[in-house]
Write an enzyme that holds these catalytic residues in place. Structure first.
Site, PDB file in Angstrom:
ATOM      1  N   ASP A 219      -7.425   5.818   4.148  1.00  0.00           N
ATOM      2  CA  ASP A 219      -6.048   5.513   3.372  1.00  0.00           C
ATOM      3  C   ASP A 219      -5.516   7.030   2.896  1.00  0.00           C
ATOM      4  OD1 ASP A 219      -3.703   4.253   2.454  1.00  0.00           O
ATOM      5  OD2 ASP A 219      -4.877   3.194   1.144  1.00  0.00           O
ATOM      6  N   ARG A 287       0.880  -7.582  10.683  1.00  0.00           N
ATOM      7  CA  ARG A 287       1.435  -7.821   9.236  1.00  0.00           C
ATOM      8  C   ARG A 287       2.337  -9.017   9.335  1.00  0.00           C
ATOM      9  NH1 ARG A 287       1.125  -4.316   4.889  1.00  0.00           N
ATOM     10  NH2 ARG A 287       1.666  -6.079   3.840  1.00  0.00           N
TER      11      ARG A 287
END
Ligand code: CP
Ligand code: NVA
Length: 306
Positions: A219, A287
């Protein structure tokens, strides 16, 4: 208050989490086949964003519309939240008008306080501590590409941040091993590490973390709210860039995931998202599907006709 919330992976049992992932895959298939499925007609999701978002906002908003409902975007800038109305009061009022509330915030306590005063389900759309909705998408993506994660080994490279903490919770709940490679002082939450025990190992060397790993993820080096630390972090995290050579040291069938947005040339090499081992676009799409499964699970179905 009796509503069921999703503030962390611990709010569901392993069976429920696996059920959400399976359901996410089913809802994806329904959408791909063009089947209308609107169990949440007339239902309204409020979405409070204290931080920026592309994927989270779009996936919840599009997801609610696809399920037959609506979503309302609420920014602290133009609600009374930004002018100091207490969270507990806002929760009482909003939850009398909405059917669920999604919150993206800084302090995790904002979520717990809102949930404690809410009549309706509260969903964590990212806090400084956790990002559980992203982990649902990551786990669905791994399942689709490689099958069950149970018994496999994942490697987290870089900052021990909200995503890393959620990977630890996922490792505990879904029964996989996790190796975290981070610089000293940037470890994930100490209490979570203690709870995870042997399941999670913290090392300094990224190559040691990825050796034989089936899933590798990373990330940004400076999360939202850490902009002031960006320069210092850039220098410190340099040895933690994930590139093709690092993936070569993982298992042959390794899958690379990144929650996005990504910074090419920082936490990943310029070419990594184009590598065949990367599934980040499916991950972003998921998602939508898995959060629709979550909304279906948490929100009461449509009203009966009068
Ligand atoms: N991965 C993720 O949560 O993206 P956004 O910040 O765009 O919502
Ligand atoms: N760790 C990042 C994730 C963004 C989706 C952040 O909190 O900014």
């Amino acid at each position: 208050m009796s509503a069921r919330h999703f503030l962390s992976f611990k709010d569901c049992t392993p069976d429920e989490l696996n059920g959400l992932i399976r359901r996410g895959m089913e809802l994806k298939d329904l959408r791909n086949r063009g089947v209308l499925f609107e169990p949440l007609k007339n239902r309204v999701l409020g979405m409070i964003f204290e931080k920026a978002s592309t994927r989270t906002r779009l996936s919840f908003e599009a997801g609610m519309i696809q399920l037959g409902g609506q979503a309302i975007f609420l920014s602290p800038r133009d609600t009374q939240l930004g002018r100091g109305e207490p969270i507990c009061d806002a929760a009482r009022v909003m939850s009398r008008m909405l059917d669920a509330v999604m919150i993206r915030t800084f302090a995790h306590s904002t979520l717990t306080e809102f949930a404690a005063n809410s009549r309706v389900p509260v969903i964590n759309g990212l806090s400084d501590d956790l990002h559980p909705c992203q982990l649902l998408a990551d786990m669905q993506t791994y399942q689709e590409h490689r099958g069950s994660i149970k018994g496999k080994t994942a490697a987290w490279i870089g900052d021990g941040n909200n995503m890393c903490n959620s990977y630890i919770e996922a490792a505990i709940q879904l029964d996989f091993q996790l190796r975290v490679a981070c610089p000293e002082g940037y470890e994930p939450d100490a209490r979570l590490l203690e709870e995870a025990g042997d399941r999670v190992q913290v090392v300094r060397d990224p190559r040691e973390a990825v050796a034989g790993a089936h899933l590798v993820s990373t990330d940004v080096w400076a999360s939202m709210g850490q902009e002031d630390e960006a320069a210092e972090r850039m220098a410190l995290f340099r040895p933690y860039q994930v590139d093709r050579a690092l993936l070569d040291a993982a298992a042959e069938d390794v899958l690379f995931l990144h929650c996005l947005p990504a910074h090419r040339g920082e936490e990943i090499s310029e070419d990594l998202l184009d590598d065949p081992r990367s599934a980040v676009w499916d991950q972003a799409e998921n998602r939508l599907h898995v959060q629709k499964a979550l909304l279906e699970f948490l929100v009461e179905p449509a009203y009966h006709h009068a």
